[in-house]
Structure formats: structure tokens, C-alpha cells
Design a protein around this motif. Structure first.
Motif, PDB file in Angstrom:
ATOM      1  N   THR A  68       0.829  -1.208   0.000  1.00 45.36           N
ATOM      2  CA  THR A  68       0.000   0.000   0.000  1.00 45.36           C
ATOM      3  C   THR A  68       0.859   1.251   0.000  1.00 45.36           C
ATOM      4  N   ALA A  69       1.906   1.254   0.808  1.00 44.41           N
ATOM      5  CA  ALA A  69       2.801   2.408   0.863  1.00 44.41           C
ATOM      6  C   ALA A  69       3.524   2.615  -0.461  1.00 44.41           C
ATOM      7  N   SER A  70       3.855   1.512  -1.135  1.00 47.03           N
ATOM      8  CA  SER A  70       4.519   1.622  -2.437  1.00 47.03           C
ATOM      9  C   SER A  70       3.621   2.323  -3.452  1.00 47.03           C
ATOM     10  N   VAL A  71       2.353   1.911  -3.509  1.00 47.02           N
ATOM     11  CA  VAL A  71       1.410   2.521  -4.450  1.00 47.02           C
ATOM     12  C   VAL A  71       1.168   3.986  -4.086  1.00 47.02           C
ATOM     13  N   LEU A  72       1.032   4.263  -2.796  1.00 41.19           N
ATOM     14  CA  LEU A  72       0.799   5.643  -2.361  1.00 41.19           C
ATOM     15  C   LEU A  72       1.966   6.544  -2.741  1.00 41.19           C
TER      16      LEU A  72
END
Length: 213
Positions: A68-72
């Protein structure tokens, strides 16, 4: 050593630390987000074997946090570059790497198909490739629906691979810094391979009827 690894990653704050590190390394690729994910997964492997007395991260939560942090982070970089501005445009123009990424991404994403998506996924593993591709796609003013699905695939692939390296490395070698180091070398090897593939030219499909007679 086992206890020190467990104490380092046993706090519930490990998920926040992983998320912040992964979000920020799109702008600061020197941040060791991959090492942090691998260390946490190594501790999780030790916890599953009862080798450390501390609480250890949950593998699923760790994977989702990293993905999730990667996509954000990708989306933040994409939107900043998409909005641009004279200063950012000048910075991209001065960087041959960013200018090349902008042109290449614009071409492959405009063609559709899987070429642009493969580039986004490969870039997630390559050193600084995520930064170059996210900024390049935004600067090329590609649509979010062209970029976001592949960013999700890339983030999940990277998170699953990194967590699996740490977890299975910990299972096989024990929760030691040796296991973390070996897993990190495997992650670095994947990054080197991805960087090599990214440098290869993208084949341009021929128009129907343009072949030799």
C-alpha cells in the motif's frame, strides 16, 4: 542475536516505519526500505518457529503495509510530476535519465498493451527505477488509469518478493543478520536484473501490412 532482531521489529510501530520508509524512498531512493521489510519478515520467521520471545510482525499485515505504501508513494510522485511547474520541468529536462523515461513511458503507455505495464513493474525492483518511472509517467501527463493498475501490480510484486525473501531466509538460515544479508543480496540481484531489462529497447510493433513483401 535472535533476541535483538525480535526486539528491533517486535513493536507494532514496525508497520508504520515500513510504510513511511517505502513512501519516502520514491523521493529518497537511498532509504533502506527493502532492508527494513526483509528484517521484519526475518523476525516473523523466527517468531513462527518460537526462536524469539518477542512479538513479531504478521506476514500478511507486513506485506499489505509495504504494498500500500509503495502505491501511495508512486501516486504522490506521479501527481507532483503531472502538475509539474517550470522548476520541475527544468529539472527533468536537465536529467537525461528522467527525460528518457518521460519519452519512453509516453510512447509505451500510449500504445497500450503490456509493454508500459512491464516497465512499471520492472522499475519497482531496479535501484531508483521507481522514482524515474513515477516521475516520468507524471511528467508525460499519462492518465491515472494507465499508470495506477500497474503501480498496484508492481507494489504487490515487490512487497511479496521482499517479504518472502526475509521470511524463507529466516526459516532456512535462522533469524540472524546473515539471513537478512543473504536476503538483501537476493533483492539486490533482482534489482540489477530489472535495471538491465529496463535498459533494453522496447520493440515497436509493426503496422498491419508493413512487413516485407
Amino acid at each position: 542475536m535472535l533476541e535483538s532482531v525480535g526486539a528491533l521489529t517486535g513493536s507494532p510501530w514496525i508497520y508504520a516505519a515500513v510504510a513511511v520508509s517505502v513512501v519516502l524512498d520514491v523521493f529518497l531512493p537511498v532509504l533502506p526500505s527493502g532492508v527494513l521489510v526483509i528484517a521484519a519478515a526475518t523476525a516473523a520467521a523466527a517468531g513462527s518457529a518460537g526462536a524469539v520471545p518477542h512479538a513479531v510482525p504478521d506476514i500478511m499485515a507486513l506485506t499489505l503495509s509495504a504494498a500500500t505504501a509503495s502505491v501511495l508513494g508512486d501516486l504522490v510522485a506521479f501527481r507532483l510530476a503531472w502538475r509539474g511547474g517550470e522548476r520541475l520541468d527544468r529539472a527533468i529536462a536537465r536529467s537525461r535519465r528522467l527525460s528518457s523515461a518521460q519519452e519512453r513511458l509516453g510512447a509505451v503507455l500510449a500504445r497500450g498493451g503490456g509493454a508500459g505495464g512491464a516497465l512499471v513493474v520492472l522499475a519497482r525492483f531496479a535501484p531508483a527505477g521507481r522514482s524515474v518511472v513515477s516521475l516520468g509517467a507524471g511528467a508525460a501527463h499519462r492518465r491515472v488509469r494507465e499508470f495506477l493498475p500497474w503501480s498496484i501490480v508492481a507494489g504487490l510484486a515487490w512487497a511479496v518478493y521482499s517479504v518472502a525473501l526475509g521470511y524463507f531466509g529466516g526459516q532456512w538460515l535462522g533469524a540472524t543478520w546473515l539471513a537478512t544479508g543473504v536476503s538483501f543480496l537476493a533483492l539486490f540481484g533482482a534489482g540489477a536484473g530489472a535495471a538491465y531489462l529496463m535498459r533494453r529497447p522496447v520493440p515497436v510493433p509493426q503496422e498491419p501490412g508493413s512487413g516485407a513483401v
